[in-house]
Structure formats: C-alpha cells, structure tokens
Scaffold this active site. Structure first.
Site: not given
Length: 617
Positions: A491-492, A534
């Site tokens: 996950d960004l 994301d």
C-alpha cells in the site's frame, strides 16, 4: 396468383388489402373513456399538488411558531443576561462584565452584529471561557426589527415593544448601580453593598416584572394564533388528502373500465394481439389465430381473416419462388448456393469480392467465384477440411445446419470470418446456402472483454480475478511439491494526499510508474497484481525461505523510494509491505493468506511506514 421475383412488395400489400378487409370493432366509447381517464389523472395530480402545498404550509406555520418563541425568548433572556452582568460587575468589579453588559445592549439595539448561536447559552459559554472566539453572523439588526419582520400581529408587537421599553428603563437603574459600585473612598465596601441592594430590592423586582408580564401575554397570544394557523392548515391538508384518495380510487375504476373496453375491441389482451401481429409479420402461419365466442368483430378476428388470405399467398409464392427466396432470406453477407453435389449454382457480389481479396481458387483453372465450379474441391485445395465436412454433413442430412469460425490472413491484417451452412429444402431440389460474414470486430471486442475481465485497465496488471486463479495454481503446486511461496500486500504511503492535492490524473500516472517498478523487481514466474486504489499484491513462487521475500521487499522499497517526475511535479513516494508465507502462516487457503498479508501491512504502517513486516500469529 403467382408473384414474380421483381414484383414490388407494395403491390402485394395492395392486393392483400383489397381482398382482406378488416372488420371494424364495436364502438364502445373507448375514446371517451380515455379522455375521462386523462381528466381524472389531471385532477389526481392537482389534488396531490395542493395537498403537498398545504403540508408545506403546516411546516411553515410550525417554523413561524418556533421562530416567534425564539425571538420572544431572546428578549427575555437578554433582560436576564443584563441583570446577571450588572450584579456580577457590582460584586466583582471586573470591567469585562460591564463590557459584556454594553455588548448585550448594542446587539439587542442593532448596533453590533449578532454572534452565531446567539439564541443558545451564549453568555454562559463566554463567562466560562471569555477568551473563546465567537463567530460573527454578520447580522446587525435590532431585535424589535427582527420581530417586526417575522410577521407578528399589532397586538403581539405592542406587547414585545412594551417589554423592550421597560427593559431599557431598567438599564438606567442598572447603570446607576454599576456607577455607584465604582465609587472609591473609605466606605467603598458599604457603597458596593448599597449598589448590590439596588439590584435586589422591591423596586428592581417590580421593574423586572414589568418586563416579563407583556412577554408572558405575548406568549399566550402568539401561542393561540400560531396554534390556530397550524390547525387550519392541517384541516385543509386533510381535505385534499381525502380528495386525493377518492380521485385515486376513481382513476383505478376508470382504468379498469377502459381496459375492459379495450380488451373487448381487441378480442384479447394487447400482448396477445401484438404477438399475433409479430408472428404473422414474420410469415409464420402455422398456428391459427384464436378468436373467442362473441369476438367476431374484434381485431383478432380481422387478423385471423388476414392470416388465412396471407397463408394462401405464401403457399403460392413458395412454390414459384423457393430458390430465389432462399437466397433473399439468407444473411446479408457473402452468399454462395450449392447443389446436392457441392457445385456452385449462384453467388452474389460480396462473395466475389471475398474470394478475390483472400486469393481463394478452385481446383483446376476455374475461379472460386465461377458458377459451375465445385466448392468442395475448392475446400480440399485450400485445406479447409472442416468446412468441406460440415457442408457434406448438411447435404447428407446428418446435421440440420453447420457453422464454423476461422481466421483468414490478408496481406495487411488477420481477419476472422464465420461460415454458416443451411439447407435449401426439398422444394428446390436440395442443396445448401453457404454464407460468410466478417466477424473481425466481434473477435477484437471479445479479446478486449477478456482483458477487462482479467487485467486492470489502468496499469494492465493482472486484476484480483486473475491473481486468485494464479494464486490457487501456485498453492496447488507448492502443496504438491512441498514448496514455499510468499504473498506481499503493498500500500502506497500517503497516496490519498497526492490524489487530493495534485488530482487523480497525477495519481493515475504515479500508479502506472509504480506498476512498472514493481514488475522489474520480481521474477518471470512471479505475479504482481493491482487490487484497486493504491493497493498491490505480489505472489512470489518457489521461495526457499522467508529471507527470499525480505530481499524482494528491500528491492521494492528502494525502487519505490526513487523520486518520480510527473508533469513538472517531483514526487517522493514510499510503501508499506505486509508478507505472509505458505506454509508457515497457514494452509493452502488463498483468502486467508491474503488477509494475513494485509494485517502485516497495517503492522508495517503502524511501525512508521516505508518498511515491511511478516505476519506473526
């Protein structure tokens, strides 16, 4: 009567119309019933609209009642607040309370804007926290003017004006007491006590009573008036509600009567009549139109008469034009008609162009478009064995029809065609009709649909569906050969902030760049997938120990941390990674392993982001 190949269809229709008169249905006032239904529905709409209007009037009356109470209560509350500020100032000598006292007067007289939420416990909150900033409503208007705008009656407004005048008179006494409390000298405390008594003696309470008495009279008068207004609005709304219900019942009854007349005119339901018209229009005369007793003059009876006449014409037409009609009814594509031996009897221009564009030649020197050439020999020479066998199966009666899709490589691009073989029937002496249709566009659309089903449209990475398929296969292989695999959930960090500040277009470009970097960090047999937003999932197959996953995670973090230049914006991105390992973290359950990797990712975020964590039970 025999119908020639070139006779216009309009002439045929004229002949049918001349010989098949439609019987007129009984005149049962259907038009009048329709207009009556329209009138009733108009009345229904009007009554509903008026009913809604009076329901809103009830709300407005209740709102006016509420506003009236609030304004009168503000006058009463301001008088009480003035008393409280004056008494507090006399007791404490704190100048703030004298300032508050003047603020209350200025707000009430329209000299200062009224703060927001002023009709609530405003001064109690100010006294508790005097440094608390109070938002300004921007409304500088005298309280009496607000009351006048609300629409009070003259008698009610007179009561409130009297209460306001009496309150203003009382302020003179309060100012006198506060001024007395400001005296200095040896007897300062005695003077303060005297000033305090001025705010508690009988004279003061009589002055307060002179304020509250007209306010109380206003409450009684206003309560009676607004209550009557609400009651009247409710009575009118009830009347139109009942009118709406009665009109609805009348509309239902009228619709039922109109339906009964319409059914009698048609001789059945509208669906039955439509189905019969569609069937006859398609040339299907195999089933007679059913006419109920007593419906001899209905539309269905006319359709039965027309069907009988058309069936006679259709039988005669088939006997004389069977061969040409077979071609006419074929698909509007490349058409070739073969006899029982596979010899070409007729072709159309699209067929000739199709053969020329694709360089199809028949056996010997004859062209594949020539009438008289053997199409089965053409198939043999071009290696189209499936097409030949399908045609023979239809000719021999082993198949009712045959279809085949096949690619054709033209000089510029690959094209796809479908071949459909249908029998001509014994009326024409046997044979088949072969049609070819270009289905290249459909094939391309099918390929696009397949991509949408298994790949993310933004990054072109496998989506969740393909990931689950590959993960299930990888788990089966790992279980069979006693191997390990790892699932990495990425996950960004702070991606939402980039989306919100720079826009979704920048966010999409960033996701594409991240997808490219992730793909360079894994092996050919591994899978990187975008789950949405994301979030990404990576499946590492055939790892020997968890350290292999650690090496890949370090590689990914370094790749993601490299700055990204997107349309003039230099972005610094990091990622948090959660890792679950099979079989250490559970059995061969894809969903369970993904959940554990997700939990590990949140643990990585909690640990400060830009790192990775293994799932720990």
């Amino acid at each position: 009567m025999r119908i020639g190949w070139g006779e216009p269809v309009s002439n045929i229709n004229k002949s049918v119309k001349q010989k098949v008169p439609f019987s007129k249905g009984p005149s049962l006032g259907l038009s009048g019933k329709v207009w009556l239904s329209i009138a009733i529905f108009a009345l229904l709409a009007v009554s509903f609209g008026v009913y809604v209007y009076w329901e809103k009037q009830i709300d407005r009356a209740n709102d006016l009642r509420h506003v009236s109470f609030l304004l009168a209560d503000e006058l009463r509350q301001s008088s009480d607040d003035l008393t409280r500020m004056a008494r507090t100032y006399v007791v404490t000598g704190d100048p703030r309370y004298k300032e508050y006292y003047q603020d209350i007067l200025d707000i009430r007289n329209g000299k200062k804007p009224r703060p927001k939420a002023y009709q609530h416990a405003y001064w109690d909150l100010m006294l508790d926290n005097p440094l608390l900033p109070q938002p300004d409503s921007g409304q500088a208007i005298a309280l009496l003017e607000l009351m006048h705008q609300t629409g009070f009656t003259e008698e009610e407004f007179a009561r409130l004006t009297e209460a306001k005048v009496n309150s203003d008179r009382l302020t003179a006494l309060e100012f006198e007491a506060m001024k007395l409390a400001e005296s200095v000298g040896a007897d300062k405390e005695a003077v303060r006590v005297k000033a305090l008594l001025m705010l508690h003696d009988e004279r003061y309470h009589k002055a307060k009573s002179a304020i509250m008495r007209p306010i109380n009279e206003f409450y009684v008068s206003m309560d009676r008036r607004t209550r009557d207004t609400v009651r009247n609005a409710k009575n009118v709304a009830l009347f139109f509600r009942l009118l709406f219900v009665a009109t609805t019942l009348a509309a239902v009854f009228t619709l039922w009567r109109t339906y009964a007349i319409l059914r009698s005119t048609l001789g059945g339901s509208a669906g039955e009549v439509h189905a019969q018209i569609v069937r006859i229009g398609r040339g299907d005369f195999s089933t007679a139109v059913a006419v109920a007793p007593g419906m001899e003059n209905s539309v269905l009876a006319g359709l039965l008469e027309m069907q009988n006449k058309l069936q006679d014409y259709e039988t005669e037409r088939r006997e004389s034009e069977a061969f040409k009609q077979a071609i006419l009814n074929s698909v509007a594509a490349e058409i070739c008609v073969l006899d029982r031996d596979g010899v070409i009897m007729a072709v159309n221009e699209p067929w000739r162009r199709f053969v020329q564009e694709n360089s199809i030649e028949s056996a010997g020197s004859a062209s594949g478009t020539d009438v008289g050439a053997n199409y089965l020999a053409v198939c043999n020479e071009n290696g189209a064995i499936d097409a030949r066998d399908g045609i023979l199966a239809v000719l021999d009666g082993r198949l009712p029809s045959y279809s085949l899709e096949y690619p054709c490589h033209s000089p510029h691009r690959q094209r796809w065609f479908t071949m459909i073989v249908t029998p001509l029937g014994e009326v024409t002496g046997g044979g088949v009709v072969v049609t070819h249709t270009d289905i290249t566009e459909r094939k391309q659309m099918e390929e696009q649909i397949r991509n949408l089903a298994y790949f993310d449209p933004l990054t072109n990475l496998p989506n969740r569906r393909m990931l689950l398929d590959r993960l299930a296969h990888a788990l089966a292989e790992a279980k069979r050969y006693h191997r390990s695999l790892a699932i990495m959930f990425l996950d960004l960090d702070n991606f939402k902030k980039i989306n919100d500040t720079l826009g979704h277009d920048i966010g999409d470009e960033l996701l594409k760049e991240v997808s490219v970097r992730l793909s360079t960090c894994i092996r050919a047999g591994d899978t990187v997938s975008r789950q949405g937003g994301d979030e990404f999932i990576i499946v590492l197959t055939e790892i020997t120990n968890p350290d292999d996953a650690s090496l890949v995670a370090d590689k990914i973090i370094k790749a993601i941390n490299m700055p990204v230049q997107i349309t003039g914006n230099l972005l610094n991105v990091s990622t948090s990674i959660g890792i679950a390992v099979y079989p250490i973290n559970g059995r061969d359950d894809a969903q369970e392993l993904m959940k554990k990797a997700d939990k590990a990712m949140y643990a990585a975020k909690a640990a400060g982001r830009n790192g990775y964590k293994f799932f720990v039970d």
